[in-house]
Structure formats: structure tokens, C-alpha cells
Enzyme design. Structure first.
Site, PDB file in Angstrom:
ATOM      1  N   SER A 145      -7.877   1.049   6.591  1.00 12.27           N
ATOM      2  CA  SER A 145      -7.511   2.590   6.562  1.00 12.27           C
ATOM      3  C   SER A 145      -8.437   3.614   6.429  1.00 12.27           C
ATOM      4  CB  SER A 145      -6.562   2.482   4.854  1.00 12.27           C
ATOM      5  OG  SER A 145      -6.093   3.947   4.594  1.00 12.27           O
ATOM      6  N   TYR A 158      -6.963   0.940  -3.572  1.00 10.36           N
ATOM      7  CA  TYR A 158      -6.742   0.530  -2.337  1.00 10.36           C
ATOM      8  C   TYR A 158      -7.814   0.938  -1.233  1.00 10.36           C
ATOM      9  CZ  TYR A 158      -4.060   1.163   2.009  1.00 10.36           C
ATOM     10  OH  TYR A 158      -3.458   0.955   3.255  1.00 10.36           O
TER      11      TYR A 158
END
Length: 258
Positions: A145, A158
Site C-alpha cells: 500500500s 496498517y
């Protein structure tokens, strides 16, 4: 022109039952790969596998909880016994919610880490062990990501996990490149998936956030699941045989890393 070296290959896509994962499964099938749709949701996995079979491709569903190491090893053994040795692994599964770090608690951290980092470790180890034992090379592509490259407000744990995935892929690339196994990471930007919808719901004022995300992307829109398979399949193909340890963002220019 088709990408080289994908036809007939056995590919596992984790989180294959929806979003980027299902789009990737469909594209692999279109290239003639034999697809194993791995997902914690048996029904979601079977839906995509059935769609592939209905379109003339080869696919089967594999229900697995990747946060469980023993279950992951058993699932890999089952897949290889039923379909054949795994040539390509796409670590796609992921989950997140918008929670500023000081408002988060250790139980939440554990869930994020178990799904986004430990899940990658759990499935990669048995697949990689099989690749090494066969001495036939292989491809591992992980979905990172851009949060793991540049940070993202409300996604501290995350982002840490995705940064960990990037470093994990680079390290395995160093450890196993002489064996003809490549490891690369594809980093989506803001992409319209069910996970993003949940993230925006948790953040509050979803439409305002959607507008802000859209305006932030130089190409003027958020990503779609179909934007990712091209990069994933390329890195899985023989056309990328000399590429390893690399990170590519598919983000419409939201992040531009050298």
C-alpha cells in the site's frame, strides 16, 4: 500480445473473493493460468472460481484463515495435492479501519498485524518451501500500500504492516534470487474496494472524504480493482524474470517515488 509464461501456471491469489483479488483472479484465468481462489469466505471464493469455470477457465476455491499458520500450511498442501505445485503466489488479502493511533488499542493492533503482516508470512513460508524444494523457480507478488511508503493518517498500524511487507519481499528477494524465485510488491493508492468503504465509514463524513481522495489524485479519480491486475500479472510473468525486490505504485500519481 499475451504475457509470457502464465498459461498453465498454478497461481494462488489470497483474498481472491473480492475487490483487487477477484479482478486479479479473472485476469490470470484469461491468460490461461490455473487459478486457486483463496479466501476466508468460502462462498465468495467459490463465486469467483465458478465464474472463471463458466468462462472456460480453470479455477477452484480454497477456504483458509491466513491468520492461522497451521491452517495456512494445510491449505497449501491441499491445493498442491489437488491442483499441482504452486508457481505463483499473490499475497493480496488485507483489512483496515480508520482509527487514529492514540484512539486504538492492542487488540486492534493485533487484528491488523495478524491479517496484513502475519497472514503474508503464514502463506508465503509453505509456498516458498515448496518452490525451493522443486528447484523450478517461482513468483511471489505481494500487495502493499502507498500507506506503507509514505504514511497515511488514521492507518498507523496498517501502514506499519505494509511497510513490513515491502521489507519482507526485498529480503526474500536477496535470500532466494539465485534460485530463480522473484519477489516484488505492488502498492495500490486509494482504490474503490469494500475495505475502502469500511474505512471511510469508520472515519465519518464518507462523501467528503471521497471527494478529498479524488481531488488528491493527479489523474482525477480513485483507483478501481481492474487497475491493479496489469502490474500484478506482469511481475508474475516471464517478461519480469529479471525484476526482483522492486516496489511499484499503482495510484494515479498520488505518490511518486523514485
Amino acid at each position: 500480445m499475451a504475457l509470457r509464461g502464465l498459461s498453465g501456471k498454478v497461481v494462488v491469489v489470497t483474498g481472491g473473493g473480492g475487490g483487487i483479488g477477484s479482478a486479479t483472479c479473472l485476469r490470470f484465468a484469461a491468460e490461461g493460468a490455473r487459478v486457486i481462489v483463496a479466501d476466508i469466505g468460502a462462498e465468495a471464493a467459490e463465486k469467483i472460481a465458478a465464474q472463471i469455470r463458466a468462462e472456460g477457465g480453470e479455477a477452484q476455491a480454497l477456504q483458509v484463515d491466513l491468520t492461522d499458520y497451521e491452517a495456512s500450511c494445510a491449505a497449501v498442501a491441499r491445493a498442491e495435492a489437488e491442483v499441482g505445485p504452486i508457481d505463483i503466489l499473490v499475497n493480496n488479502v488485507g483489512w483496515d479501519l480508520f482509527v487514529p493511533f492514540l484512539k486504538s488499542e492492542p487488540d486492534f493492533w493485533s487484528k491488523i498485524i495478524d491479517i496484513n503482516l502475519r497472514g503474508v508470512l503464514n502463506i508465503t513460508k509453505p509456498v516458498l518451501a515448496s518452490m525451493v524444494a522443486r528447484k523450478a523457480g517461482g513468483r511471489v507478488v505481494s500487495i502493499g500500500s502507498d500507506a506503507g511508503r509514505g504514511g497515511s493518517s488514521g492507518e498507523s498500524v496498517y501502514a506499519a504492516c505494509k511497510a513490513g511487507v515491502i521489507a519482507f519481499m526485498k529480503t526474500l528477494a536477496r535470500e532466494h534470487s539465485r534460485q530463480g524465485i522473484t519477489f516484488n510488491t505492488v502498492c495500490p493508492g486509494v482504490t474503490e474496494t469494500a475495505m475502502l468503504e469500511s474505512f471511510m465509514e469508520a472515519a465519518g463524513d464518507k462523501e467528503k472524504l471521497r471527494t478529498a481522495f479524488t481531488r488528491a489524485v493527479p489523474m482525477g479519480r480513485m483507483g478501481r480493482p481492474d487497475d491493479l491486475p496489469g502490474a500484478i500479472l506482469f511481475l508474475s510473468s516471464d517478461d519480469a524474470a529479471f525484476i526482483t525486490g522492486q516496489v511499484i505504485s499503482v495510484s494515479g500519481g498520488l505518490t511518486m517515488h523514485g
